[in-house]
Motif scaffolding. Structure first.
Motif, PDB file in Angstrom:
ATOM      1  N   VAL A  12       0.847  -1.195   0.000  1.00 15.49           N
ATOM      2  CA  VAL A  12       0.000   0.000   0.000  1.00 15.49           C
ATOM      3  C   VAL A  12       0.881   1.243   0.000  1.00 15.49           C
ATOM      4  CG1 VAL A  12      -1.914   1.170   1.118  1.00 15.49           C
ATOM      5  CG2 VAL A  12      -1.660  -1.304   1.370  1.00 15.49           C
ATOM      6  N   ARG A  14       1.042   5.613  -0.562  1.00 17.97           N
ATOM      7  CA  ARG A  14       0.237   6.826  -0.538  1.00 17.97           C
ATOM      8  C   ARG A  14       0.885   7.871  -1.436  1.00 17.97           C
ATOM      9  NH1 ARG A  14      -2.470   9.013   4.046  1.00 17.97           N
ATOM     10  NH2 ARG A  14      -3.094   6.896   4.476  1.00 17.97           N
ATOM     11  N   TYR A  55     -10.029  11.720  -2.628  1.00 14.25           N
ATOM     12  CA  TYR A  55      -9.413  10.418  -2.384  1.00 14.25           C
ATOM     13  C   TYR A  55      -9.789   9.430  -3.473  1.00 14.25           C
ATOM     14  CZ  TYR A  55      -8.340   5.999  -0.030  1.00 14.25           C
ATOM     15  OH  TYR A  55      -7.857   4.762   0.283  1.00 14.25           O
ATOM     16  N   ASP A  57      -8.610   5.290  -4.938  1.00 18.64           N
ATOM     17  CA  ASP A  57      -7.888   4.070  -4.609  1.00 18.64           C
ATOM     18  C   ASP A  57      -7.662   3.319  -5.906  1.00 18.64           C
ATOM     19  OD1 ASP A  57      -7.067   1.757  -3.168  1.00 18.64           O
ATOM     20  OD2 ASP A  57      -8.358   2.427  -1.528  1.00 18.64           O
ATOM     21  N   TYR A  58      -6.428   2.909  -6.161  1.00 20.95           N
ATOM     22  CA  TYR A  58      -6.139   2.268  -7.448  1.00 20.95           C
ATOM     23  C   TYR A  58      -5.156   1.121  -7.252  1.00 20.95           C
ATOM     24  CZ  TYR A  58      -4.164   1.589 -12.099  1.00 20.95           C
ATOM     25  OH  TYR A  58      -3.724   1.041 -13.274  1.00 20.95           O
ATOM     26  N   ILE A  59      -5.482  -0.026  -7.829  1.00 21.14           N
ATOM     27  CA  ILE A  59      -4.560  -1.153  -7.761  1.00 21.14           C
ATOM     28  C   ILE A  59      -3.984  -1.393  -9.146  1.00 21.14           C
ATOM     29  CG2 ILE A  59      -4.324  -3.614  -7.309  1.00 21.14           C
ATOM     30  CD1 ILE A  59      -6.330  -3.399  -5.151  1.00 21.14           C
ATOM     31  N   ARG A  69      -1.112  -1.218  -4.371  1.00 24.04           N
ATOM     32  CA  ARG A  69      -2.342  -0.464  -4.156  1.00 24.04           C
ATOM     33  C   ARG A  69      -1.963   0.972  -3.847  1.00 24.04           C
ATOM     34  NH1 ARG A  69      -6.377  -0.963   1.056  1.00 24.04           N
ATOM     35  NH2 ARG A  69      -7.555   0.925   0.604  1.00 24.04           N
ATOM     36  N   CYS A  70      -2.456   1.908  -4.639  1.00 21.25           N
ATOM     37  CA  CYS A  70      -2.119   3.315  -4.430  1.00 21.25           C
ATOM     38  C   CYS A  70      -3.294   4.034  -3.811  1.00 21.25           C
ATOM     39  CB  CYS A  70      -1.811   3.999  -5.757  1.00 21.25           C
ATOM     40  SG  CYS A  70      -0.478   3.218  -6.615  1.00 21.25           S
ATOM     41  N   GLN A  71      -3.036   4.701  -2.719  1.00 21.38           N
ATOM     42  CA  GLN A  71      -4.040   5.597  -2.164  1.00 21.38           C
ATOM     43  C   GLN A  71      -3.677   6.991  -2.664  1.00 21.38           C
ATOM     44  OE1 GLN A  71      -3.713   4.818   2.091  1.00 21.38           O
ATOM     45  NE2 GLN A  71      -5.271   3.228   1.912  1.00 21.38           N
ATOM     46  N   ASP A 201      -8.001   2.742   5.530  1.00 20.41           N
ATOM     47  CA  ASP A 201      -8.350   1.815   4.460  1.00 20.41           C
ATOM     48  C   ASP A 201      -9.257   2.441   3.410  1.00 20.41           C
ATOM     49  OD1 ASP A 201      -7.895  -0.702   3.396  1.00 20.41           O
ATOM     50  OD2 ASP A 201      -9.835  -1.441   4.092  1.00 20.41           O
ATOM     51  N   ASP A 202      -9.894   3.525   3.733  1.00 17.64           N
ATOM     52  CA  ASP A 202     -10.762   4.177   2.745  1.00 17.64           C
ATOM     53  C   ASP A 202     -10.962   5.640   3.116  1.00 17.64           C
ATOM     54  OD1 ASP A 202     -12.557   4.187   4.845  1.00 17.64           O
ATOM     55  OD2 ASP A 202     -13.598   2.393   4.157  1.00 17.64           O
TER      56      ASP A 202
END
Ligand SMILES: Nc1nc2c(ncn2[C@@H]2O[C@H](COP(=O)(O)OP(=O)(O)OP(=O)(O)O)[C@@H](O)[C@H]2O)c(=O)[nH]1
Ligand SMILES: [Mg+2]
Lengths: 498, 122
Positions: A12, A14, A55, A57-59, A69-71, A201-202
């Motif tokens: 993960v 950021r 925000y 979220d991209y995998i 996984r990019c936040q 997480d979100d």
């Protein structure tokens, strides 16, 4: 700070989009998310100004055999919201500094960038900063040479963008991921990462973590949103704002009770496609015991045991007739594309949430990205084998990019796969039938993007990439400059040089 | 497009007018999916029969294109020792599929029953 989420098998990261007020951070993140096909959650805005963050979220991509996984977070630029901004930046693995490079605004950008550099380049290991010179379409935009001259005293990479059209936005992001991964390498690669599920997480978690941080002015109660001096009216938005249903569950409301989905091989006919083989496949998947539940965004999914179940957030129908109409539409588009699609797909309508939900069940296949990643990490891989595969994949991607988008099939390294006879198949989730009108990407630039991302995944290959590059160069030498293998050569050349 | 219930009612009217009725379905040609079904005989797998028959129609259309035949298919007839199967194109994307018992019916009855109601299926 990057973590290794072992349970979900992802790293993960950021990526924070920082910058002075009004520089185009929100516009950038929205353009990026649209290109990546993910949603942006924005908990609060006043007169177009960000109050908390945006925000997404991209995998995508693989590092040392794990998905990334990019936040993606953008901060509020207004000075009165500084506390929130700093809190959001604190956990970044890389900072994309979005600067307004119009003459009138550039000085402000440079001043703030200076602050950010002092703080983040001084960390150990340093957090990389990329200067995203935005608003390049404006007539008064500073020339690149002047920007470079202003930055002579430190290692900051520069990219150029027009966020309103999305130009350069994705390239900047891909570059940012590279920089973030460099930092992970600096702490010893995956082994150096803390093993834990991400604390945030979100978007709701993130909002909770910063909602208490007020604008820091005596006349504002903590947490109260502000509209800065330039905004004519103060906002009356509540704090923290509940995320709307389309954006995620409200923070203080219980999510509605919903029953998980499990395929039923005894379901009525007429609600299942393909009508005959579909039922046989349902018997198979039923035995796997795979159960799908809703995600935060309202879609439903499950994957494992070689299958993937998916239902879009908007695939819920009030009446059986409406559901059947949609099912037939989907079935038609599947039938029409049967030669391109990976085998073993099922469409069905099941009762859910008081209505009828349309599902697609797809047997998973290795995408070319996954296959290449596995090959490059295999103990017995040779440079010749890897270069052969790379060239083959480049040519296949090129062919699919020319054909698929017109038929509504997205073509990426994650959706292209091969069958045992070497036929190219679409292995992704099918988009809704009406989506064939979407903008067709320009083939060459799309191919370059895919190839760049693919070669980035080879960072941990067990062969000498210079040898691989040399083999590909040899092949490319007799080809035209537009040939996919030529573009591959260039992409790989960049990585080897770096 | 009529609802499934309305379509099923039309199939029921065809059943009424055709002696020896076994089963009928309205089928989406491209996907082979049934839009409505009506059967009076247990164990007749109408879903599968409809799907296979859509393949049959598609094949026939392909043959016609290959032979550069200009006409369109109106109906297709298959006579078994004990059953008559009729496929009637309702429009270019949909067809009616129907099976009757040969001992209790004949082709003229089947065609008439279908012709009378087919426009209600479109
Ligand atoms: N001409 C031009 N305008 C842009 C560009 N990028 C953003 N803008 C405009 O600049 C304004 C501010 O953009 P935002 O994305 O809201 O800026 P922000 O950095 O998120 O602002 P805060 O959230 O208040 O910090 C909007 O009117 C955008 O349409 C660009 O590349 N070119
Ligand atoms: Mg903003």
């Amino acid at each position: 700070m990057a973590v290794l989420d072992k349970e979900r098998g992802v790293i993960v990261l950021r990526v924070a989009y920082d910058g002075p007020p009004f520089s185009g951070k929100t516009t950038t993140v929205r353009a990026l998310a649209e290109g990546l096909g993910v949603e942006v959650v924005t908990p609060g805005e006043a007169n177009g100004r960000t109050l908390f963050f945006d925000y997404a979220d991209y995998i995508g991509g693989i590092f040392e055999g794990r998905r990334i996984r990019c936040q993606i977070v953008s901060v509020p630029g207004q000075t009165v919201l500084r506390e929130r901004r700093l809190a959001l930046l604190d956990s970044a693995d890389v900072i994309v500094f979005v600067a307004d490079m119009r003459e009138s605004a550039a000085e402000k950008s440079f001043a703030l960038l200076e602050e950010v550099r002092e703080d983040f380049l001084g960390r150990s290991p340093p957090v990389g900063i990329i200067l995203q010179a935005n608003k390049r379409d404006a007539a008064t935009s500073l020339p690149l040479a002047s920007i470079r001259a202003r930055l002579s005293d430190g290692p900051v990479a520069i990219t150029q963008t027009v966020a309103t059209t999305g130009e350069g936005v994705r390239e900047t992001f891909v570059f940012a991921i590279r920089v973030a991964l460099d930092r992970v390498r600096a702490i010893g690669g995956t082994r150096g990462l803390t093993e834990q599920a991400p604390a945030i997480d979100d978007a709701s978690d993130l909002l909770e973590s910063i909602a208490g941080l007020g604008p820091g002015e005596a006349d504002h109660s903590p947490g109260q949103p502000v509209a800065d001096a330039r905004s004519p009216e103060p906002s009356d938005e509540p704090t923290p704002p509940a995320l709307g249903p389309s954006e995620g569950p409200a923070l203080d409301a219980e999510p509605p009770k919903v029953l998980p989905f499990r395929p039923d091989p005894a379901m009525p006919g007429g609600l299942l496609w393909p009508p005959v083989e579909g039922r046989a496949l349902l018997h198979e998947v039923h035995q796997l015991g795979l159960v799908a539940t809703p995600t935060e965004r309202g879609s439903w999914s499950a994957s494992g045991e070689g299958w993937r179940f998916h239902s879009r957030h908007d695939a819920l129908f009030d009446t059986l007739d409406a559901g059947r109409r949609a099912l037939i539409e989907w079935a038609r588009s599947h039938s029409a594309l049967l030669d391109e699609l990976s085998p073993d797909r099922v469409l069905l309508l099941s009762e859910s949430e008081g209505g009828h939900r349309l599902w697609q069940l797809v047997r998973q296949r290795l995408s070319v990205a996954e296959e290449l990643s596995a090959l490059s990490g295999a103990p017995d891989v040779t440079p010749l084998a890897l270069s052969d595969r790379l060239c083959d994949v480049a040519e296949r991607l090129d062919r699919c990019l020319r054909r698929w988008p017109d038929a509504g099939l997205p073509c990426t390294r994650w959706t292209v796969s091969l069958d045992l006879h070497g036929r190219t198949l679409f292995a992704g989730l099918m988009p809704p039938p009406g989506q064939t009108t979407r903008r067709t990407p320009e083939v060459r630039s799309a191919l370059i993007r895919e190839l760049q991302a693919l070669v980035l995944m080879l960072g941990d290959a067990r062969v000498d990439l210079e040898v691989v590059a040399a083999l590909i160069r040899q092949r490319a030498s007799s080809l035209s400059t537009d040939a996919p293998i030529r573009l591959l050569e260039e992409a790989l050349g960049e990585v080897v040089a770096a | 497009m009529p609802s499934e219930q309305e379509l099923t009612e039309v199939l029921a009217r065809i059943e009424n007018d055709a002696s020896g009725f076994i089963a009928a379905s309205l089928v989406d040609l491209e996907s082979g999916m049934t839009l409505a079904v009506k059967t009076s005989k247990q164990g007749f797998d109408l879903t599968a029969a409809s799907a296979y028959n859509s393949e049959l129609v598609k094949q026939k259309l392909k043959i016609m294109r290959t032979l550069e035949l200009d006409g369109t298919i109106e109906d297709m007839l298959i006579t078994l020792t004990d059953q008559i199967h009729l496929i009637k194109l309702v429009n270019p994307g949909t067809f009616l599929y129907m099976a009757v018992d040969k001992a209790q019916s004949n082709l003229a009855i089947v065609r008439m029953a279908v012709a009378k109601h087919v426009k209600d299926l479109d």
